[in-house]
Scaffold this motif. Structure first.
Motif, PDB file in Angstrom:
ATOM      1  N   LYS A 247      -1.509  -4.817  -9.164  1.00  0.00           N
ATOM      2  CA  LYS A 247      -0.750  -4.833  -8.083  1.00  0.00           C
ATOM      3  C   LYS A 247      -0.524  -3.655  -7.328  1.00  0.00           C
ATOM      4  CE  LYS A 247      -0.827  -9.240  -7.618  1.00  0.00           C
ATOM      5  NZ  LYS A 247      -1.662  -9.664  -6.583  1.00  0.00           N
ATOM      6  N   ILE A 248      -0.909  -2.336  -8.145  1.00  0.00           N
ATOM      7  CA  ILE A 248      -0.743  -1.089  -7.472  1.00  0.00           C
ATOM      8  C   ILE A 248      -2.116  -0.405  -7.344  1.00  0.00           C
ATOM      9  CG2 ILE A 248       1.536  -0.645  -8.516  1.00  0.00           C
ATOM     10  CD1 ILE A 248       0.227   1.172 -10.403  1.00  0.00           C
ATOM     11  N   THR A 249      -2.415   0.395  -6.447  1.00  0.00           N
ATOM     12  CA  THR A 249      -3.803   0.966  -6.622  1.00  0.00           C
ATOM     13  C   THR A 249      -3.499   2.379  -7.461  1.00  0.00           C
ATOM     14  OG1 THR A 249      -5.375   1.896  -5.180  1.00  0.00           O
ATOM     15  CG2 THR A 249      -2.960   2.359  -4.338  1.00  0.00           C
TER      16      THR A 249
ATOM     17  N   ALA B 241      -2.894   0.824   1.186  1.00  0.00           N
ATOM     18  CA  ALA B 241      -3.396   0.069   0.016  1.00  0.00           C
ATOM     19  C   ALA B 241      -2.425  -0.734  -0.882  1.00  0.00           C
ATOM     20  CB  ALA B 241      -4.244   1.047  -1.051  1.00  0.00           C
ATOM     21  N   ASN B 242      -1.207  -0.067  -1.194  1.00  0.00           N
ATOM     22  CA  ASN B 242      -0.314  -0.619  -1.959  1.00  0.00           C
ATOM     23  C   ASN B 242       0.586  -1.672  -1.354  1.00  0.00           C
ATOM     24  OD1 ASN B 242      -0.183   0.442  -4.780  1.00  0.00           O
ATOM     25  ND2 ASN B 242       0.425   2.403  -3.860  1.00  0.00           N
TER      26      ASN B 242
ATOM     27  N   SER C 182      -6.718  -7.694  -1.681  1.00  0.00           N
ATOM     28  CA  SER C 182      -7.380  -6.299  -2.432  1.00  0.00           C
ATOM     29  C   SER C 182      -7.966  -5.410  -1.526  1.00  0.00           C
ATOM     30  CB  SER C 182      -8.517  -7.397  -3.075  1.00  0.00           C
ATOM     31  OG  SER C 182      -9.442  -6.372  -3.661  1.00  0.00           O
ATOM     32  N   ALA C 183      -7.596  -4.403  -1.790  1.00  0.00           N
ATOM     33  CA  ALA C 183      -8.035  -3.093  -0.865  1.00  0.00           C
ATOM     34  C   ALA C 183      -9.209  -2.380  -1.372  1.00  0.00           C
ATOM     35  CB  ALA C 183      -6.856  -2.118  -0.767  1.00  0.00           C
TER      36      ALA C 183
ATOM     37  N   VAL D 283      -7.478   7.995  -1.765  1.00  0.00           N
ATOM     38  CA  VAL D 283      -6.401   6.889  -2.000  1.00  0.00           C
ATOM     39  C   VAL D 283      -5.317   7.077  -2.980  1.00  0.00           C
ATOM     40  CG1 VAL D 283      -6.139   4.343  -2.132  1.00  0.00           C
ATOM     41  CG2 VAL D 283      -8.298   5.116  -1.357  1.00  0.00           C
TER      42      VAL D 283
ATOM     43  N   ASN E 257      -6.353 -13.942  -2.930  1.00  0.00           N
ATOM     44  CA  ASN E 257      -6.617 -12.524  -2.982  1.00  0.00           C
ATOM     45  C   ASN E 257      -7.859 -11.757  -2.238  1.00  0.00           C
ATOM     46  OD1 ASN E 257      -7.976 -10.436  -5.738  1.00  0.00           O
ATOM     47  ND2 ASN E 257      -6.076  -9.959  -4.655  1.00  0.00           N
TER      48      ASN E 257
ATOM     49  N   TYR F 229       6.280  -7.970  -2.044  1.00  0.00           N
ATOM     50  CA  TYR F 229       5.864  -8.691  -3.331  1.00  0.00           C
ATOM     51  C   TYR F 229       6.608  -9.885  -3.439  1.00  0.00           C
ATOM     52  CZ  TYR F 229       4.239  -9.321  -8.260  1.00  0.00           C
ATOM     53  OH  TYR F 229       3.902  -9.705  -9.311  1.00  0.00           O
TER      54      TYR F 229
ATOM     55  N   GLY G 162      -0.806  -9.600  -1.754  1.00  0.00           N
ATOM     56  CA  GLY G 162      -1.645 -10.430  -2.167  1.00  0.00           C
ATOM     57  C   GLY G 162      -2.958 -10.254  -1.968  1.00  0.00           C
TER      58      GLY G 162
ATOM     59  N   GLN H 194       5.923   1.606 -10.097  1.00  0.00           N
ATOM     60  CA  GLN H 194       5.210   2.944 -10.006  1.00  0.00           C
ATOM     61  C   GLN H 194       5.902   4.040 -10.625  1.00  0.00           C
ATOM     62  OE1 GLN H 194       2.522   3.764  -6.356  1.00  0.00           O
ATOM     63  NE2 GLN H 194       3.625   1.679  -5.698  1.00  0.00           N
TER      64      GLN H 194
ATOM     65  N   LEU I 197      -1.981  -4.838  -1.472  1.00  0.00           N
ATOM     66  CA  LEU I 197      -2.038  -5.475  -2.812  1.00  0.00           C
ATOM     67  C   LEU I 197      -0.666  -6.285  -2.998  1.00  0.00           C
ATOM     68  CD1 LEU I 197      -3.411  -2.623  -5.120  1.00  0.00           C
ATOM     69  CD2 LEU I 197      -4.643  -4.426  -4.076  1.00  0.00           C
TER      70      LEU I 197
ATOM     71  N   VAL J 183     -13.535  -2.616  -5.069  1.00  0.00           N
ATOM     72  CA  VAL J 183     -13.262  -1.945  -6.295  1.00  0.00           C
ATOM     73  C   VAL J 183     -12.746  -2.784  -7.310  1.00  0.00           C
ATOM     74  CG1 VAL J 183     -12.740  -0.024  -4.906  1.00  0.00           C
ATOM     75  CG2 VAL J 183     -10.949  -1.637  -5.395  1.00  0.00           C
ATOM     76  N   ASP J 184     -12.749  -4.163  -7.307  1.00  0.00           N
ATOM     77  CA  ASP J 184     -12.078  -4.822  -8.306  1.00  0.00           C
ATOM     78  C   ASP J 184     -13.271  -5.441  -9.445  1.00  0.00           C
ATOM     79  OD1 ASP J 184      -9.871  -4.801  -7.097  1.00  0.00           O
ATOM     80  OD2 ASP J 184     -10.456  -6.339  -5.664  1.00  0.00           O
TER      81      ASP J 184
ATOM     82  N   PRO K 187       6.078  -4.112  -7.586  1.00  0.00           N
ATOM     83  CA  PRO K 187       5.084  -3.020  -7.904  1.00  0.00           C
ATOM     84  C   PRO K 187       5.425  -1.540  -7.354  1.00  0.00           C
ATOM     85  CG  PRO K 187       4.274  -4.601  -6.351  1.00  0.00           C
ATOM     86  CD  PRO K 187       5.597  -5.235  -6.930  1.00  0.00           C
TER      87      PRO K 187
ATOM     88  N   ARG L 123     -17.116  -6.413  -7.002  1.00  0.00           N
ATOM     89  CA  ARG L 123     -16.536  -6.921  -5.433  1.00  0.00           C
ATOM     90  C   ARG L 123     -15.485  -5.933  -5.195  1.00  0.00           C
ATOM     91  NH1 ARG L 123     -11.905 -11.328  -3.480  1.00  0.00           N
ATOM     92  NH2 ARG L 123     -10.666  -9.404  -4.496  1.00  0.00           N
TER      93      ARG L 123
END
Lengths: 277, 277, 277
Positions: free
Chosen positions: B202-204, C38-39, C47-48, B32, C22, C260, C45, B252, C42, B151-152, B248, B149
């Motif tokens: 808000k970014i991975t 993923a981005n 979660s990935a 990812v 979320n 976003y 709003g 980056q 996110l 990856v959070d 976001p 939960r």
């Protein structure tokens, strides 16, 4: 010997043909820069499709205009799929680009790269250390010594000249050595392409995506013109992007923008010199 | 007890040494954020090489200055390769960073993470839930409960303090807990590093790339200073990037730019507090 | 028949609910665009969490609000994991989105896609060629002919209308066909969503990330509203980002910023038309 004007005319044709015909290029490439490779291929006007399986690579070899194989982040699956795909490309007479990333690290990598010798990649693109190491692995230039360190080159572009020429003579295609000044040869002529950016070493994927873009041009031009067009558009876009960037992060998006905006004439006029061998 | 000035001097040395020596860091990391990890490592001055195979990881463990293992997006191949590479790093005495992403999900993940206990990672970096869960898995802190939960993290950084200390005491290295305020400990001192950005969530890859950057610093500094330098440069660059970003996406690229531009003194002066245990 | 106001109210609720709650969405997706997916998730709003293994996908199917399966860059591992995960999603009654990338290329891809028929994805998202090909593969619309070329569509969105309706009737969910104008149907109503950007074809992952975002909305809304909300926020953000971008590179970060920043009302007011079947 081919003169500068003739080369420039062929670069104009190649860049223009890609924009008009949107050639499909299949790839098996590493997971680090796969997104950047695809976006660079799209930015210059190509269409990108990435796969891992042998039958899917064979399919894209058949329907696509060219193929790109980058052996970074190799996985056991490649042992079957890569030689199969390379073999089909050779059988179909389709142009393909080999990026021998990190040649010399690991057994499987060397094993796969050794098999590629018979399938004569139309373009081989690498940094100086990789080009020297591949020529050594294929027994084409045992005199020059390589210093691969991970994925970085510790050798100067000029030191890879003999290896590049030897590889090009073997494949009948072209070899591109990336560095401060790029060297492109078809075995009879050497061209030095100038420009680029110091940020190329501060982002990952400048080299990989150059290989992917060379494959896009190889779908519409001979290997030498394709490799040279790719180097020229990279050196041009890199130079322009650097002027707008405030660091390697912004450089990346500026660079993709400049690849997209470069005209065929811009690319053909990017500074290069010809040297007869 | 180590005082603030001493720590700051060591951070200056670490950031400067990375810029001067461009240390090579090998990684096995998730698909990812692999590109972001590599670009962050390059931005701070390191050199990045990503692999999946056991023999290639072993090679990079030998020639590189440090290694980064992130078990996100695990694949069956990791069952052989990761314990092998971690074992070689331990045998070679090379610093390595473990990012126990999503610990607790899946059988193979737990199985691999359990084996890592014996190979004592120099730095463990995770969010609060991951640090608590890993300390539980290794039987070092069974009192604290984790709430992973996906990856959070659903736990606060402070709640992971006992687990972090227990892990650091076991490894003899450092542990970094990422959150609104980062906690870094070597088992005898706890440092809280301030700054960062709400965009980190808000970014991975903010966490993964922090781990990758910690590995770069671990090539030139002890685990505690390396982990702290990484947290400090992230908190500084995050804060600065947030001021320039409009969301976001722009964050980056601004963030990578700020990682690149931060001076050793900037990093050392980023706000932190020391707490004796 | 549902009227425009009712749909808009439901879009407002969906976009707002995602921002408030979320929701966690698991994914198995291709390596080319996994970071962008993923981005984007996110940015709106969600979660990935991305995985490859069967037991990890099953776990996320249980704890998450929805799931996203994209079969681009398939690997042999998928033969076991994808049907298992899809089966669990169906068994658990969890919404899931299928992105049948490059349907028709390769044996394994067709084999896996064929098995998905029984597990009735809540939303199917693809370009026109993919939707036509999938309806053909599932024996639901043999009249329409598909022209897949790599990962590109060579068919117009309107030509996939019958196939999309047939697929939606089979699954009882929704189908979204991406193109210059997006088509979304639940089998009884067809909605055309306008906007977007010509840059969507010049970057990789516009389609994939749309599918991933549809899964985020599917965690809080019915499949039809979720698919429509995703298309609407994409068409809105794409249009806004294009005005600020100077090429496909800058477009990517502007686009994430706009995803976003879009308010629920903005998204609901993005231009669309309803057509009764």
């Amino acid at each position: 010997m081919i003169n500068k004007n003739e080369i420039q005319e062929q670069i104009v044709c190649a860049v223009d043909a890609v924009r008009r015909t949107n050639p499909l290029v299949g790839s098996v490439t590493n997971s680090v820069t796969i997104n950047f490779v695809a976006n660079a291929q799209l930015a210059v006007g190509g269409s990108a499709a990435m796969v891992y399986l042998a039958d899917e690579g064979e399919f894209l070899s058949g329907v696509g205009g060219a193929f790109y194989i980058n052996i970074g982040t190799i996985i056991p699956l490649y042992e079957q799929s890569l030689p199969h795909i390379a073999g089909k490309l050779y059988e179909f007479g389709k142009p393909w680009v080999l990026d021998p990333v990190a040649v010399g690290i690991g057994t499987l990598r060397s094993c796969i790269l050794t098999q590629f010798k018979a399938y004569k990649p139309s373009i081989i693109r690498g940094n100086a250390s990789e080009i020297i190491a591949l020529a050594g692995l294929w027994g084409l230039d045992k005199a020059t010594k390589s210093n691969v360190r991970g994925v970085d080159s510790t050798d100067a572009v000029s030191s890879a000249k003999a290896s590049a020429i030897a590889l090009a003579k073997w494949t009948g295609g072209a070899v591109a050595v990336s560095g401060a000044t790029d060297l492109v040869t078809d075995g009879s002529v050497v061209v030095f392409s100038h420009g680029g950016s110091h940020y190329f070493e501060k982002i990952t994927g400048a080299g990989c995506s150059l290989g992917g873009v060379a494959a896009v041009f190889a779908a519409v031009a001979n290997p030498f013109v394709a490799a040279l067009s790719a180097s020229a558009i990279y050196n041009l876009a890199g130079q322009r992007a650097e002027q707008k960037a405030t660091g390697p992060g912004s450089f990346q998006s500026e660079f993709i923008d400049e690849l997209y905006k470069a005209t065929p004439e811009d690319v053909a006029n990017n500074h290069f010199e010809i040297e007869e061998i």
